[in-house]
Design a protein around this motif. Structure first.
Motif, PDB file in Angstrom:
ATOM      1  N   VAL A 202       0.876  -1.171   0.000  1.00  0.00           N
ATOM      2  CA  VAL A 202       0.000   0.000   0.000  1.00  0.00           C
ATOM      3  C   VAL A 202       0.915   1.224   0.000  1.00  0.00           C
ATOM      4  O   VAL A 202       1.623   1.486   0.973  1.00  0.00           O
ATOM      5  CB  VAL A 202      -0.927   0.008   1.236  1.00  0.00           C
ATOM      6  N   CYS A 203       0.921   1.918  -1.111  1.00  0.00           N
ATOM      7  CA  CYS A 203       1.799   3.088  -1.260  1.00  0.00           C
ATOM      8  C   CYS A 203       1.375   4.188  -0.285  1.00  0.00           C
ATOM      9  O   CYS A 203       0.266   4.151   0.250  1.00  0.00           O
ATOM     10  CB  CYS A 203       1.724   3.608  -2.694  1.00  0.00           C
ATOM     11  N   PRO A 204       2.238   5.154  -0.023  1.00  0.00           N
ATOM     12  CA  PRO A 204       1.886   6.198   0.944  1.00  0.00           C
ATOM     13  C   PRO A 204       0.801   7.129   0.402  1.00  0.00           C
ATOM     14  O   PRO A 204       1.071   8.245  -0.042  1.00  0.00           O
ATOM     15  CB  PRO A 204       3.213   6.932   1.181  1.00  0.00           C
ATOM     16  N   SER A 205      -0.414   6.626   0.429  1.00  0.00           N
ATOM     17  CA  SER A 205      -1.577   7.361  -0.080  1.00  0.00           C
ATOM     18  C   SER A 205      -2.569   7.550   1.050  1.00  0.00           C
ATOM     19  O   SER A 205      -2.499   6.874   2.075  1.00  0.00           O
ATOM     20  CB  SER A 205      -2.226   6.574  -1.221  1.00  0.00           C
ATOM     21  N   ASN A 206      -3.514   8.431   0.818  1.00  0.00           N
ATOM     22  CA  ASN A 206      -4.532   8.738   1.816  1.00  0.00           C
ATOM     23  C   ASN A 206      -5.347   7.478   2.155  1.00  0.00           C
ATOM     24  O   ASN A 206      -5.976   6.895   1.273  1.00  0.00           O
ATOM     25  CB  ASN A 206      -5.436   9.829   1.245  1.00  0.00           C
ATOM     26  N   PRO A 207      -5.343   7.064   3.435  1.00  0.00           N
ATOM     27  CA  PRO A 207      -6.059   5.832   3.788  1.00  0.00           C
ATOM     28  C   PRO A 207      -7.559   5.927   3.531  1.00  0.00           C
ATOM     29  O   PRO A 207      -8.187   4.937   3.149  1.00  0.00           O
ATOM     30  CB  PRO A 207      -5.803   5.683   5.298  1.00  0.00           C
ATOM     31  N   PHE A 208      -8.117   7.114   3.729  1.00  0.00           N
ATOM     32  CA  PHE A 208      -9.575   7.275   3.733  1.00  0.00           C
ATOM     33  C   PHE A 208     -10.174   7.424   2.335  1.00  0.00           C
ATOM     34  O   PHE A 208     -11.247   6.909   2.062  1.00  0.00           O
ATOM     35  CB  PHE A 208      -9.961   8.501   4.572  1.00  0.00           C
ATOM     36  N   VAL A 209      -9.499   8.185   1.485  1.00  0.00           N
ATOM     37  CA  VAL A 209     -10.107   8.480   0.179  1.00  0.00           C
ATOM     38  C   VAL A 209      -9.351   7.849  -0.991  1.00  0.00           C
ATOM     39  O   VAL A 209      -9.840   7.881  -2.119  1.00  0.00           O
ATOM     40  CB  VAL A 209     -10.242  10.010  -0.044  1.00  0.00           C
ATOM     41  N   SER A 210      -8.153   7.287  -0.742  1.00  0.00           N
ATOM     42  CA  SER A 210      -7.422   6.642  -1.838  1.00  0.00           C
ATOM     43  C   SER A 210      -7.409   5.123  -1.683  1.00  0.00           C
ATOM     44  O   SER A 210      -7.668   4.395  -2.642  1.00  0.00           O
ATOM     45  CB  SER A 210      -5.976   7.147  -1.911  1.00  0.00           C
ATOM     46  N   ILE A 211      -7.098   4.647  -0.495  1.00  0.00           N
ATOM     47  CA  ILE A 211      -6.955   3.195  -0.301  1.00  0.00           C
ATOM     48  C   ILE A 211      -8.276   2.544   0.102  1.00  0.00           C
ATOM     49  O   ILE A 211      -8.619   1.461  -0.409  1.00  0.00           O
ATOM     50  CB  ILE A 211      -5.847   2.899   0.736  1.00  0.00           C
ATOM     51  N   ALA A 212      -9.053   3.216   0.974  1.00  0.00           N
ATOM     52  CA  ALA A 212     -10.326   2.630   1.415  1.00  0.00           C
ATOM     53  C   ALA A 212     -11.249   2.272   0.242  1.00  0.00           C
ATOM     54  O   ALA A 212     -11.850   1.194   0.260  1.00  0.00           O
ATOM     55  CB  ALA A 212     -11.037   3.565   2.401  1.00  0.00           C
ATOM     56  N   PRO A 213     -11.377   3.123  -0.784  1.00  0.00           N
ATOM     57  CA  PRO A 213     -12.248   2.721  -1.896  1.00  0.00           C
ATOM     58  C   PRO A 213     -11.738   1.476  -2.617  1.00  0.00           C
ATOM     59  O   PRO A 213     -12.533   0.607  -2.997  1.00  0.00           O
ATOM     60  CB  PRO A 213     -12.226   3.932  -2.841  1.00  0.00           C
ATOM     61  N   ILE A 214     -10.420   1.378  -2.790  1.00  0.00           N
ATOM     62  CA  ILE A 214      -9.886   0.189  -3.475  1.00  0.00           C
ATOM     63  C   ILE A 214     -10.243  -1.060  -2.672  1.00  0.00           C
ATOM     64  O   ILE A 214     -10.794  -2.035  -3.212  1.00  0.00           O
ATOM     65  CB  ILE A 214      -8.347   0.284  -3.646  1.00  0.00           C
TER      66      ILE A 214
END
Lengths: 322, 322
Positions: A202-214
């Motif tokens: 998991v790249c250093p991306s926003n947990p809430f709006v970048s990773i959570a949707p994936i």
């Protein structure tokens, strides 16, 4: 695990794209698939815009504008100026070259191609060899739930880009809603990438709006848990701030400490490995207590070398610990 | 008829737009409606392109590229270059500023506005005060029927822009088909313009692919005949050639003489007045014999003054003869 493990990377936009690029510099073409968030996609001036997907694509192609942090290098703005003359919206800036990407996507989608196919075609034309996949082919739309303010008596929702670009992340966040996520389907390409992966990053991306949707695509998170035992999260929070974007501000508004520990807690039960920056070494013991292996290293990627170095360091660490 | 008669002009692209501009310089805003052909509209890269409508609009706005003969003055091509880099089609060139028009139209149509409304909004933004109307709001598509050639054993069809731009009018024409014309409807705005008009002026546009589709909207020709007794046709053929476009080449291929007389015969029973160039004076008697009133004047519009002068001359002639 072979010397060149298969890696599945999850990424949002700019911050995640840096490590995605690093991984692409470290891994052969066949050993890396990058799945990008598409929940901040939207229609603008009739064009289907995929900001995160394009940011990763432009970054991998070496065409991204590093000074600006988004869009293409050497971009011009003649179309936008004309749109303004015609009374059109100017809050979301589309460069002349960037519009070409959206036109090709519009045309491809109109011809019945999936977003996955369209992205593959665009990557091929830009000589992006590593696989870049949208999280799904269905439309998912992030709405940011905002606290009451001077203009709103109660909580209200903003489409993500209105929050992010038009309102410049100023409203205080209370939550998120991913419209359409229940209809999203794991695409054959994403399914295959999960199946083939030895490591998820998991790249250093926003947990809430970048990773959570994936991870919110129905069944996707469970499929990752079932298939990939090594699940690495790289903290997007360094020294109490987000290197890029509103992650830290959102954490504060959601009553979370702005620390890598809070990020690790957010991913507890999912992440098996956690990477945090040297400046946050004080959190190591608490994160180890969450039953994660922990790597402390430089995670701030200023140069191209930093990007590759972080990717190399993570991969060496995994292989040594595996 | 008052001193300022109400005029309904029918126009195709560049040639017609010149006289449309002349009329707009001669007539007050309330006294002129221009109906433009939309049968050469098409979707390109997902964008709804209305070449004739935009040519007239840009011409009335004073933004047209006079040297090039189409598009906008001071245009740039960064998006097209990027489209080519992405493997997209380059045969139909869309300038960066021009794309803004198509994006605003795409967006307007996606929001449920009619082409008539979208055009009105665009004209308003560009300070085009005279009324410009598409011939209808429904999609009508011209197909050019072509004679067998080295690549085709039998007659075949080309979409208009493929014939006009991609093939540069090279195929020999045998006929035309206006796909969807049977479903086209006279819009309230066109109906009202016909009702209010004292004079109809057919601008010097291609009879087959610019004017025929307009008059082919079911009921439109009859409504004009019923409502407007003065129906002026300005010959697009001067001295055996078309000032602009393939009209003369088409006439030869359709076994018609390339003369204003042949144009007048084509409009027999519809045109009450016919305007031809001084160099074609020899045809006057034959055209008079078709039961049309005839004006011989300079019809070649090189300068802005020429455009206004031709409009003034026609209007003075009609008022004197009426």
């Amino acid at each position: 695990m072979s010397n060149s493990p298969n890696v599945l990377a999850l990424s949002g936009g700019v911050g995640g794209a840096k490590l995605a690029l690093g991984l692409s510099l470290s891994l052969p073409v066949s050993a890396l698939s990058i799945v990008a968030n598409t929940a901040d996609d939207f229609l603008h001036l009739g064009l289907p815009i995929s900001p995160d997907l394009d940011t990763v694509m432009y970054t991998l192609a070496g065409l991204n504008n590093r000074e600006q942090g988004w869009g293409l290098a050497g971009e011009s703005w003649h179309c936008m100026t004309a749109v303004e003359r015609l009374g059109g919206p100017s809050w979301f800036r589309l460069g002349d070259q960037d519009i070409a990407t959206h036109l090709m996507r519009l045309n491809g989608l109109q011809q019945g191609h999936s977003l996955t196919q369209v992205t593959e075609n665009l990557c091929q034309q830009l000589d992006v060899d590593h696989q870049l996949l949208p999280m799904c082919d269905e439309a998912v739309r992030t709405y940011v739930q905002c606290a009451p303010d001077n203009h709103h008596d109660t909580t209200y929702e903003l489409p993500f880009q209105s929050y992010f670009v038009e309102q410049q992340c100023k409203p205080a966040v209370t939550g998120f809603r991913f419209e359409g996520i229940e209809r999203a389907v794991i695409s054959p390409a994403v399914a295959s990438a999960i199946e083939n992966a030895d490591i998820m990053v998991v790249c250093p991306s926003n947990p809430f709006v970048s990773i959570a949707p994936i991870l919110g695509v129905p069944g996707l998170k469970q499929r990752v848990l079932d298939n990939i035992s090594t699940r690495v999260v790289v903290s997007p929070i360094v020294g109490g701030i987000a290197i890029k974007g509103p992650a830290a501000k959102m954490m504060a508004e959601l009553d979370m400490p702005r620390t890598p520990l809070a990020v690790a807690e957010y991913y507890q039960g999912f992440a098996s490995h956690f990477v945090l920056d040297t400046c946050d070494e004080c959190f190591v013991d608490d994160i180890l207590a969450l039953d994660m292996q922990v790597l402390v290293t430089n995670t701030v990627m200023n140069s191209l070398e930093d990007r590759k170095e972080l990717a190399d360091t993570i991969l060496r660490w995994i292989q040594a610990s595996g």
